[in-house]
Design a protein around this motif. Structure first.
Motif, PDB file in Angstrom:
ATOM      1  N   LYS A 225       5.941  -7.947  -2.268  1.00  0.00           N
ATOM      2  CA  LYS A 225       5.089  -9.144  -2.150  1.00  0.00           C
ATOM      3  C   LYS A 225       5.675 -10.155  -1.171  1.00  0.00           C
ATOM      4  CE  LYS A 225       4.945  -9.839  -6.707  1.00  0.00           C
ATOM      5  NZ  LYS A 225       4.546 -10.416  -8.007  1.00  0.00           N
TER       6      LYS A 225
ATOM      7  N   LEU B 125       5.083  -8.969   2.440  1.00  0.00           N
ATOM      8  CA  LEU B 125       3.673  -9.140   2.792  1.00  0.00           C
ATOM      9  C   LEU B 125       3.368 -10.608   3.047  1.00  0.00           C
ATOM     10  CD1 LEU B 125       0.858  -8.009   3.280  1.00  0.00           C
ATOM     11  CD2 LEU B 125       0.414  -8.302   0.825  1.00  0.00           C
ATOM     12  N   SER B 126       3.895 -11.486   2.232  1.00  0.00           N
ATOM     13  CA  SER B 126       3.670 -12.920   2.406  1.00  0.00           C
ATOM     14  C   SER B 126       4.155 -13.383   3.781  1.00  0.00           C
ATOM     15  CB  SER B 126       4.390 -13.700   1.301  1.00  0.00           C
ATOM     16  OG  SER B 126       4.279 -15.080   1.525  1.00  0.00           O
TER      17      SER B 126
ATOM     18  N   LEU C 154       1.777 -12.079   6.419  1.00  0.00           N
ATOM     19  CA  LEU C 154       0.514 -12.812   6.405  1.00  0.00           C
ATOM     20  C   LEU C 154       0.663 -14.182   7.067  1.00  0.00           C
ATOM     21  CD1 LEU C 154      -0.856 -11.931   2.866  1.00  0.00           C
ATOM     22  CD2 LEU C 154      -1.802 -11.214   5.066  1.00  0.00           C
TER      23      LEU C 154
ATOM     24  N   HIS D 281      -8.278 -15.266  -2.671  1.00  0.00           N
ATOM     25  CA  HIS D 281      -7.559 -13.989  -2.688  1.00  0.00           C
ATOM     26  C   HIS D 281      -6.432 -14.018  -1.661  1.00  0.00           C
ATOM     27  CE1 HIS D 281      -7.915  -9.317  -2.894  1.00  0.00           C
ATOM     28  NE2 HIS D 281      -6.672  -9.700  -2.815  1.00  0.00           N
TER      29      HIS D 281
ATOM     30  N   ARG E 212      -3.582 -16.080  -2.933  1.00  0.00           N
ATOM     31  CA  ARG E 212      -2.784 -15.379  -3.953  1.00  0.00           C
ATOM     32  C   ARG E 212      -1.821 -14.389  -3.311  1.00  0.00           C
ATOM     33  NH1 ARG E 212      -7.657 -15.970  -6.829  1.00  0.00           N
ATOM     34  NH2 ARG E 212      -8.447 -13.951  -6.156  1.00  0.00           N
ATOM     35  N   LEU E 213      -2.240 -13.750  -2.226  1.00  0.00           N
ATOM     36  CA  LEU E 213      -1.342 -12.824  -1.522  1.00  0.00           C
ATOM     37  C   LEU E 213      -0.206 -13.583  -0.833  1.00  0.00           C
ATOM     38  CD1 LEU E 213      -3.965 -10.377   0.024  1.00  0.00           C
ATOM     39  CD2 LEU E 213      -2.287  -9.835  -1.761  1.00  0.00           C
TER      40      LEU E 213
ATOM     41  N   GLN F  93       2.310 -14.866  -3.272  1.00  0.00           N
ATOM     42  CA  GLN F  93       2.921 -13.768  -4.033  1.00  0.00           C
ATOM     43  C   GLN F  93       2.489 -13.731  -5.499  1.00  0.00           C
ATOM     44  OE1 GLN F  93       7.185 -13.396  -3.200  1.00  0.00           O
ATOM     45  NE2 GLN F  93       6.907 -14.726  -1.432  1.00  0.00           N
TER      46      GLN F  93
ATOM     47  N   ARG G  85      -0.179 -11.900  -6.519  1.00  0.00           N
ATOM     48  CA  ARG G  85      -0.885 -10.636  -6.769  1.00  0.00           C
ATOM     49  C   ARG G  85       0.149  -9.546  -6.999  1.00  0.00           C
ATOM     50  NH1 ARG G  85      -6.367  -9.056  -6.700  1.00  0.00           N
ATOM     51  NH2 ARG G  85      -5.359  -7.124  -6.157  1.00  0.00           N
TER      52      ARG G  85
ATOM     53  N   PRO H 226      -1.123  -4.319  -4.141  1.00  0.00           N
ATOM     54  CA  PRO H 226      -1.296  -4.521  -2.696  1.00  0.00           C
ATOM     55  C   PRO H 226      -2.757  -4.437  -2.276  1.00  0.00           C
ATOM     56  CG  PRO H 226      -0.587  -2.282  -3.116  1.00  0.00           C
ATOM     57  CD  PRO H 226      -0.583  -3.003  -4.451  1.00  0.00           C
ATOM     58  N   PRO H 227      -3.063  -5.024  -1.134  1.00  0.00           N
ATOM     59  CA  PRO H 227      -4.418  -4.884  -0.583  1.00  0.00           C
ATOM     60  C   PRO H 227      -4.684  -3.423  -0.210  1.00  0.00           C
ATOM     61  CG  PRO H 227      -3.179  -6.599   0.561  1.00  0.00           C
ATOM     62  CD  PRO H 227      -2.219  -5.869  -0.308  1.00  0.00           C
TER      63      PRO H 227
ATOM     64  N   CYS I 260       3.431  -2.938   1.861  1.00  0.00           N
ATOM     65  CA  CYS I 260       2.590  -2.688   0.693  1.00  0.00           C
ATOM     66  C   CYS I 260       2.908  -1.378  -0.016  1.00  0.00           C
ATOM     67  CB  CYS I 260       1.121  -2.729   1.105  1.00  0.00           C
ATOM     68  SG  CYS I 260       0.617  -4.413   1.518  1.00  0.00           S
TER      69      CYS I 260
END
Length: 96
Positions: A7, A10-11, A14, A36, A39-40, A43, A45, A48-49, A74
């Protein structure tokens, strides 16, 4: 999925993909709700997407992040994931 969903990684990706855009604007570009996306980024979620969503993020990141980076963060194996044909074609065009 072979690896672990990171997470935090990914954050970071993003935030890099956002650039100077707002989360609301970027969420619209990738056809995701701003909630959404938030939330990603924060962190919150635990899952993973989808690969389709990661593809949209990569395509709209203005070359700030790659699909390979997103897949790895992810927990997807970038070497075994079937990349959508449209994305492959666009990447070939960009590289030329």
């Amino acid at each position: 999925m072979n690896g672990q969903f990171d997470k935090s990684a990914l954050s970071i990706l993003l935030k890099r993909a956002l650039g100077n855009r707002t989360q609301k604007s970027f969420a619209k570009d990738i056809q995701m709700s701003k909630e959404h996306l938030s939330r990603l980024v924060t962190q919150k979620r635990d899952t993973p997407p989808t690969i389709d969503t990661l593809t949209k993020i990569a395509l709209n990141s203005q070359n700030r992040v790659s699909l390979r980076e997103l897949l790895s963060a992810c927990g997807y194996d970038p070497n075994t994931v079937a990349v959508p044909a449209a994305f492959s074609h666009m990447m070939e065009t960009i590289l030329l």
